[in-house]
Design an enzyme around this catalytic site. Structure first.
Site, PDB file in Angstrom:
ATOM      1  CB  SER A   1      -0.926   0.013   1.218  1.00 43.22           C
ATOM      2  OG  SER A   1      -0.170  -0.024   2.418  1.00 43.22           O
ATOM      3  CE1 TYR A   2       3.869   1.563   4.141  1.00 43.96           C
ATOM      4  CE2 TYR A   2       6.153   1.033   3.665  1.00 43.96           C
ATOM      5  CZ  TYR A   2       5.132   1.168   4.569  1.00 43.96           C
ATOM      6  OH  TYR A   2       5.352   0.900   5.893  1.00 43.96           O
TER       7      TYR A   2
END
Length: 319
Positions: A48-49
């Site tokens: 999710s970065y």
């Protein structure tokens, strides 16, 4: 004393860290090389970065940079990623596709997969099957190690017991820990639980997003809107703590950042500072060459626990 790893939250993140690919990517590649050469032994990322069109960029950059390194150098580094339990990731196979996508972005360089946070507080039925699916990956040797993140002592015991019933070892738990987020060091905190269960504690944001690296008389540095807001709240309330960091740093001919990292290490936690620049990597590597005395640790403990200003708690952190 534990080693030191590093995090890649800022790689691709424009909202908090102001990522600009043309400016930052060459610096990030040099940072990784220096960190590896200096003995940092774990790199942490997540699927999710990255923000907006740069979602997944952290994993992609890490995979690209690692591929360019000699195999012997890569082998000295544990590569860990976190998979987010989004609401649409359901059932025992809910992480299958995200796991494969992460492996592809990382170009096969993946040693440890981690549950990014617990869903026990809002969707308790979701967590168990997802954790079982991660254990399946370890059983079939698709990945070597399994970890969790943003999990407190109570939940950690429950998840460790579930995995132990299948003879799957829980390698690590990752939580926010710094002198401005000291809850893990309390008598009933996560450090005591990790020691009892034999689980490695990874400390993310050990520099409190850079606050602890700033001198006691520092002004708010240039940054993104979100980070400047954090500085405005935390700098006035952390002056005494940063004065102590500065005093220890001066006696050691070290930096405040090194002192803050070695406070985590003195408690048996492996700090994961976010690294974006070669100078940050070089400074972090220097922290491996020395350690705090017991008295220095105790004095920092007292200041940290008494300090009324704290880092914002992660909203996904479980008890």
């Amino acid at each position: 004393m534990t080693g030191i790893g590093f995090g890649t939250w800022s790689w691709g993140n424009q909202l908090l860290w102001g990522y600009q690919p043309d400016r930052d990517d060459p610096e990030l590649a040099a940072t990784l090389r220096l960190a590896l050469a200096g003995g940092l032994d774990l790199v942490d990322t997540a699927d999710s970065y990255g923000t907006g069109r740069f979602n997944g960029r952290s994993e992609s950059l890490l995979g690209q940079f690692l591929k360019a390194l000699p195999k012997e150098e890569r082998s000295r580094l544990i590569v860990a990623t976190k998979l987010a339990p989004f609401p649409w990731r359901l059932g025992r196979r809910g992480f299958e596709q995200p796991f494969q996508a992460s492996r592809e972005r990382l170009q096969g360089h993946l040693d440890r997969v981690q549950l990014h946070w617990s869903t026990a507080r809002y969707a308790p039925w979701q967590e168990g099957p997802l954790l079982d699916g991660l254990a399946d990956l370890v059983e079939r040797q698709a990945v070597r190690e399994l970890g969790v993140s943003n999990i407190g002592p109570c939940r950690l015991r429950a998840l460790q017991a579930r995995l132990a019933s299948r003879s799957i070892r829980l390698t690590s738990v990752q939580v926010q820990m710094s002198l401005l987020a000291p809850d893990p060091i309390k008598a009933d905190g996560l450090i005591a639980t990790c020691r009892e269960l034999g689980i490695e504690l990874l400390a993310y944001s050990p520099l409190a997003l850079g606050v602890l690296a700033l001198s006691p008389d520092a002004e708010i540095p240039p940054s993104t809107v979100l980070r400047r807001g954090l500085f405005r709240r935390l700098l006035p309330g952390s002056v005494a703590l940063r004065r102590k960091l500065a005093a220890i740093a001066a006696n050691r001919a070290a930096s405040q950042a090194q002192v803050a990292l070695n406070w985590c290490r003195a408690h048996g936690a492996k700090p994961l500072p976010g690294l974006r620049r070669p100078a940050q990597a070089a400074d972090t590597v220097q922290a491996l060459s020395w350690s705090l005395t017991d008295q220095e640790r105790i004095e920092l403990d007292q200041l940290a626990l008494a300090n009324r200003v704290r880092m914002p708690a992660n909203p996904f952190q479980s008890a």
